[in-house]
Design a protein around this motif. Structure first.
Motif, PDB file in Angstrom:
ATOM      1  N   GLU A  37       0.821  -1.204   0.000  1.00  0.00           N
ATOM      2  CA  GLU A  37       0.000   0.000   0.000  1.00  0.00           C
ATOM      3  C   GLU A  37       0.854   1.252   0.000  1.00  0.00           C
ATOM      4  OE1 GLU A  37      -2.795  -0.226   3.173  1.00  0.00           O
ATOM      5  OE2 GLU A  37      -3.572  -2.143   2.506  1.00  0.00           O
ATOM      6  N   CYS A  38       2.009   1.200   0.652  1.00  0.00           N
ATOM      7  CA  CYS A  38       2.880   2.371   0.752  1.00  0.00           C
ATOM      8  C   CYS A  38       3.644   2.623  -0.531  1.00  0.00           C
ATOM      9  CB  CYS A  38       3.870   2.203   1.900  1.00  0.00           C
ATOM     10  SG  CYS A  38       3.070   2.147   3.504  1.00  0.00           S
ATOM     11  N   THR A  39       3.917   1.593  -1.288  1.00  0.00           N
ATOM     12  CA  THR A  39       4.756   1.743  -2.472  1.00  0.00           C
ATOM     13  C   THR A  39       3.974   1.679  -3.770  1.00  0.00           C
ATOM     14  OG1 THR A  39       5.210  -0.626  -2.517  1.00  0.00           O
ATOM     15  CG2 THR A  39       6.762   0.776  -1.298  1.00  0.00           C
ATOM     16  N   SER A  40       2.665   1.562  -3.711  1.00  0.00           N
ATOM     17  CA  SER A  40       1.898   1.434  -4.948  1.00  0.00           C
ATOM     18  C   SER A  40       1.872   2.758  -5.709  1.00  0.00           C
ATOM     19  CB  SER A  40       0.477   0.962  -4.647  1.00  0.00           C
ATOM     20  OG  SER A  40      -0.206   1.939  -3.912  1.00  0.00           O
ATOM     21  N   LEU A  41       1.839   2.652  -7.006  1.00  0.00           N
ATOM     22  CA  LEU A  41       1.751   3.825  -7.870  1.00  0.00           C
ATOM     23  C   LEU A  41       0.328   4.359  -7.871  1.00  0.00           C
ATOM     24  CD1 LEU A  41       3.827   2.509 -10.890  1.00  0.00           C
ATOM     25  CD2 LEU A  41       4.554   4.152  -9.162  1.00  0.00           C
ATOM     26  N   PRO A  42       0.164   5.653  -8.131  1.00  0.00           N
ATOM     27  CA  PRO A  42      -1.200   6.189  -8.168  1.00  0.00           C
ATOM     28  C   PRO A  42      -1.995   5.567  -9.318  1.00  0.00           C
ATOM     29  CG  PRO A  42       0.420   7.889  -8.718  1.00  0.00           C
ATOM     30  CD  PRO A  42       1.166   6.646  -8.375  1.00  0.00           C
ATOM     31  N   THR A  43      -3.272   5.388  -9.089  1.00  0.00           N
ATOM     32  CA  THR A  43      -4.131   4.840 -10.132  1.00  0.00           C
ATOM     33  C   THR A  43      -4.397   5.912 -11.179  1.00  0.00           C
ATOM     34  OG1 THR A  43      -6.147   5.538  -9.015  1.00  0.00           O
ATOM     35  CG2 THR A  43      -5.278   3.356  -8.435  1.00  0.00           C
ATOM     36  N   LYS A  44      -4.993   5.519 -12.282  1.00  0.00           N
ATOM     37  CA  LYS A  44      -5.315   6.478 -13.335  1.00  0.00           C
ATOM     38  C   LYS A  44      -6.280   7.547 -12.812  1.00  0.00           C
ATOM     39  CE  LYS A  44      -7.024   6.844 -18.049  1.00  0.00           C
ATOM     40  NZ  LYS A  44      -7.523   6.135 -19.216  1.00  0.00           N
ATOM     41  N   GLY A  45      -7.219   7.134 -11.994  1.00  0.00           N
ATOM     42  CA  GLY A  45      -8.163   8.085 -11.405  1.00  0.00           C
ATOM     43  C   GLY A  45      -7.464   9.092 -10.500  1.00  0.00           C
ATOM     44  N   ASP A  46      -6.503   8.600  -9.697  1.00  0.00           N
ATOM     45  CA  ASP A  46      -5.728   9.503  -8.838  1.00  0.00           C
ATOM     46  C   ASP A  46      -4.923  10.482  -9.683  1.00  0.00           C
ATOM     47  OD1 ASP A  46      -6.621   8.255  -6.529  1.00  0.00           O
ATOM     48  OD2 ASP A  46      -4.851   6.962  -6.348  1.00  0.00           O
ATOM     49  N   ARG A  49      -7.184  13.154 -11.152  1.00  0.00           N
ATOM     50  CA  ARG A  49      -7.605  14.081 -10.101  1.00  0.00           C
ATOM     51  C   ARG A  49      -6.474  15.038  -9.735  1.00  0.00           C
ATOM     52  NH1 ARG A  49      -6.626  13.859  -5.096  1.00  0.00           N
ATOM     53  NH2 ARG A  49      -6.097  11.657  -5.046  1.00  0.00           N
ATOM     54  N   ILE A  50      -5.263  14.516  -9.588  1.00  0.00           N
ATOM     55  CA  ILE A  50      -4.112  15.346  -9.232  1.00  0.00           C
ATOM     56  C   ILE A  50      -3.800  16.338 -10.352  1.00  0.00           C
ATOM     57  CG2 ILE A  50      -1.606  15.279  -8.846  1.00  0.00           C
ATOM     58  CD1 ILE A  50      -2.137  12.562  -7.361  1.00  0.00           C
ATOM     59  N   THR A  51      -3.826  15.879 -11.598  1.00  0.00           N
ATOM     60  CA  THR A  51      -3.538  16.762 -12.734  1.00  0.00           C
ATOM     61  C   THR A  51      -4.612  17.824 -12.870  1.00  0.00           C
ATOM     62  OG1 THR A  51      -2.390  14.949 -13.850  1.00  0.00           O
ATOM     63  CG2 THR A  51      -3.024  16.837 -15.200  1.00  0.00           C
ATOM     64  N   LEU A  69       0.300  25.405 -18.366  1.00  0.00           N
ATOM     65  CA  LEU A  69      -1.094  24.999 -18.282  1.00  0.00           C
ATOM     66  C   LEU A  69      -1.495  24.171 -19.499  1.00  0.00           C
ATOM     67  CD1 LEU A  69      -3.575  25.378 -16.460  1.00  0.00           C
ATOM     68  CD2 LEU A  69      -4.080  27.447 -17.726  1.00  0.00           C
ATOM     69  N   GLU A  70      -1.112  24.649 -20.666  1.00  0.00           N
ATOM     70  CA  GLU A  70      -1.453  23.940 -21.896  1.00  0.00           C
ATOM     71  C   GLU A  70      -0.769  22.571 -21.937  1.00  0.00           C
ATOM     72  OE1 GLU A  70      -1.324  23.010 -26.273  1.00  0.00           O
ATOM     73  OE2 GLU A  70       0.409  23.585 -25.092  1.00  0.00           O
ATOM     74  N   GLY A  71       0.471  22.496 -21.460  1.00  0.00           N
ATOM     75  CA  GLY A  71       1.174  21.215 -21.402  1.00  0.00           C
ATOM     76  C   GLY A  71       0.493  20.224 -20.480  1.00  0.00           C
ATOM     77  N   ARG A  72       0.023  20.700 -19.347  1.00  0.00           N
ATOM     78  CA  ARG A  72      -0.679  19.817 -18.408  1.00  0.00           C
ATOM     79  C   ARG A  72      -2.021  19.364 -18.974  1.00  0.00           C
ATOM     80  NH1 ARG A  72       1.533  19.667 -12.972  1.00  0.00           N
ATOM     81  NH2 ARG A  72       3.313  21.065 -12.965  1.00  0.00           N
ATOM     82  N   VAL A  73      -2.697  20.248 -19.682  1.00  0.00           N
ATOM     83  CA  VAL A  73      -3.971  19.867 -20.310  1.00  0.00           C
ATOM     84  C   VAL A  73      -3.709  18.804 -21.378  1.00  0.00           C
ATOM     85  CG1 VAL A  73      -5.864  20.676 -21.789  1.00  0.00           C
ATOM     86  CG2 VAL A  73      -5.194  22.006 -19.787  1.00  0.00           C
ATOM     87  N   ARG A  74      -2.653  18.979 -22.178  1.00  0.00           N
ATOM     88  CA  ARG A  74      -2.292  17.970 -23.190  1.00  0.00           C
ATOM     89  C   ARG A  74      -1.960  16.634 -22.537  1.00  0.00           C
ATOM     90  NH1 ARG A  74      -1.493  18.857 -28.251  1.00  0.00           N
ATOM     91  NH2 ARG A  74      -1.565  20.943 -29.081  1.00  0.00           N
ATOM     92  N   SER A  75      -1.225  16.690 -21.430  1.00  0.00           N
ATOM     93  CA  SER A  75      -0.857  15.466 -20.712  1.00  0.00           C
ATOM     94  C   SER A  75      -2.101  14.759 -20.184  1.00  0.00           C
ATOM     95  CB  SER A  75       0.087  15.827 -19.565  1.00  0.00           C
ATOM     96  OG  SER A  75       0.346  14.719 -18.757  1.00  0.00           O
ATOM     97  N   LEU A  76      -3.019  15.522 -19.620  1.00  0.00           N
ATOM     98  CA  LEU A  76      -4.269  14.953 -19.132  1.00  0.00           C
ATOM     99  C   LEU A  76      -5.079  14.365 -20.279  1.00  0.00           C
ATOM    100  CD1 LEU A  76      -6.220  14.445 -16.777  1.00  0.00           C
ATOM    101  CD2 LEU A  76      -7.107  16.755 -17.121  1.00  0.00           C
TER     102      LEU A  76
END
Length: 161
Positions: free
Chosen positions: A17-26, A29-31, A101-108
């Motif tokens: 649980e401590c070392t798991s990668l964030p899920t796609k949903g996480d 949400r973070i992005t 901002l545009e880069g993050r939107v493209r990444s999302l």
């Protein structure tokens, strides 16, 4: 002996649980949260710039509607290219904010398998009308402000292609 075995058991059970990668949903949400934060910070930068420019008149502008990630990416790219100007470096921070901002939107959009258009080229921005450059840049700044205010109010559209 029993205490060390119990600690080893707890450590092994908690480790995944401590070392798991964030899920796609996480990640989405973070992005999304990051995009809204950058938009709000950029609005503060714009407010400070408008004070520096000392323009009294309030200008009414029309901006595209916020429909989804593909449109947001396109609109941010266009606004960023409009801000590029050889006449002033006052807007450099806002241009950098929009680029981020545009880069993050493209990444999302890529993470959500949305298609986006290619980024506008610098040549497209250079081809614009250069008469009254400060007025044009102020008008663009007001358009960016209005667009980002609308984006923050409609942040749910960041979940739509």
């Amino acid at each position: 002996m029993h205490v060390s075995v119990a600690l080893l058991y707890v450590a092994l059970m908690a480790a995944p649980e401590c070392t798991s990668l964030p899920t796609k949903g996480d990640s989405v949400r973070i992005t999304t949260h990051s995009i809204v934060n950058i938009a709000q910070i950029t609005l503060v930068h714009i407010s400070k710039l408008k004070t520096k420019l000392q323009v009294v008149a309030e200008i009414q502008v029309r901006t595209p509607s916020i429909e989804g990630l593909a449109g947001i990416s396109r609109d941010l790219g266009r606004l960023e290219s409009e801000l590029r100007s050889p006449f002033t470096d006052l807007l450099g921070q806002v241009e950098a904010d929009l680029s981020s901002l545009e880069g993050r939107v493209r990444s999302l959009a890529a993470a959500m398998n949305c298609t986006t258009q290619a980024r506008p080229t610098a040549a497209a921005a250079a081809a614009g009308d250069h008469s009254f450059p400060h007025s044009r840049l102020y008008l663009t700044l007001v358009r960016v402000q209005h667009y980002l205010e609308t984006l923050v109010q409609n942040k749910d559209k960041l979940k739509v292609c």
